[in-house]
Design an enzyme around this catalytic site. Sequence first.
Site, PDB file in Angstrom:
ATOM      1  N   HIS A  28       8.331  16.902  41.696  1.00 12.13           N
ATOM      2  CA  HIS A  28       8.660  15.475  41.711  1.00 12.13           C
ATOM      3  C   HIS A  28       8.546  14.879  43.109  1.00 12.13           C
ATOM      4  CE1 HIS A  28      12.859  16.820  42.716  1.00 12.13           C
ATOM      5  NE2 HIS A  28      12.876  15.679  43.392  1.00 12.13           N
ATOM      6  N   ASP A  45       9.721  22.497  37.934  1.00 14.95           N
ATOM      7  CA  ASP A  45       9.660  21.499  39.003  1.00 14.95           C
ATOM      8  C   ASP A  45       9.251  22.169  40.316  1.00 14.95           C
ATOM      9  OD1 ASP A  45       9.895  19.242  40.539  1.00 14.95           O
ATOM     10  OD2 ASP A  45      12.079  19.095  40.408  1.00 14.95           O
ATOM     11  N   SER A  77      15.330  17.379  48.109  1.00  9.65           N
ATOM     12  CA  SER A  77      14.406  17.905  47.104  1.00  9.65           C
ATOM     13  C   SER A  77      13.280  18.715  47.723  1.00  9.65           C
ATOM     14  CB  SER A  77      13.779  16.763  46.304  1.00  9.65           C
ATOM     15  OG  SER A  77      14.555  16.448  45.189  1.00  9.65           O
TER      16      SER A  77
END
Length: 273
Positions: free
Chosen positions: A79, A123, A224
């Site tokens: 992402h 992810d 992230s």
Amino acid sequence: MGLTELLVIGVIAVGGVFGRLNSRQPSGDTPHRIVGGADVPPGQHIPYQVSLQYKTRGGQMHFCGGSIIAPNRILTAAHCCRGLNASRMSVVAGIRGLNERGSRSQVLSYSIHPNYQELVTSDLAVLSIKPPLKLNNASISAIGYQSLRKEFVGGGVPVTLTGWGLRLPVPFPFLDNVNYPTVLQRMSYHTISNKDCRDAGMESVTDTEICARGPFRGACSGDSGGPLVTQTDSGPKQVGIVSYGLVVCGLYISPDVYTRVSTFSDWIDNQLE
């Protein structure tokens, strides 16, 4: 930056009503920590940690973390890449502070795992960069992951998270100078079992993910793609990639969810070839 790219980064930064992707569009300098973390001391390095930065009209802006797995390959979250222009992306290695120059490499391309589903599974992505980083085993070095291929990390394992993400449970508007750090943060807690993670509200967690939880600490916006690491007899090994959590960061009842690196070791290996 085009309108589409701004929208993509904006959606990433805000997250959903329930899920929270841990990346952000950065803007500003701050002096402190991720939730529950502390500054990496002066003179120390997390040599495998990199800052993913995006070129905008305002300059290069940190928006995600990543880890060095080869001189010309970076492991991060899917992402952090999806929908973004690779030619505007770069990575900076060998830094403790975001205001340091470090070693910058351009992202040539990225490969997102074909099974990626946002807030569900897979992810992870691998970036190809140029020039290759000059590994020196001091301020810049790769993190291992291959030896964990057959190992399933369960609950109760001590792990360490590093990143430049939000240091408060939620961002406060117009207070980026309080919200976000320029100095790399480090924080330790423990994994929990996937069953405990689902019981704590992360109902969609599968064995392709690892959960961790600690009182008033955890990953948040801007972390992230960064590495979750455990210590082994042969040195630090990466077991997770920062993926998502609930909207409010750092609550004990709200586990952080990481992509389980061992599940995807073969795919990562293929990206190195």
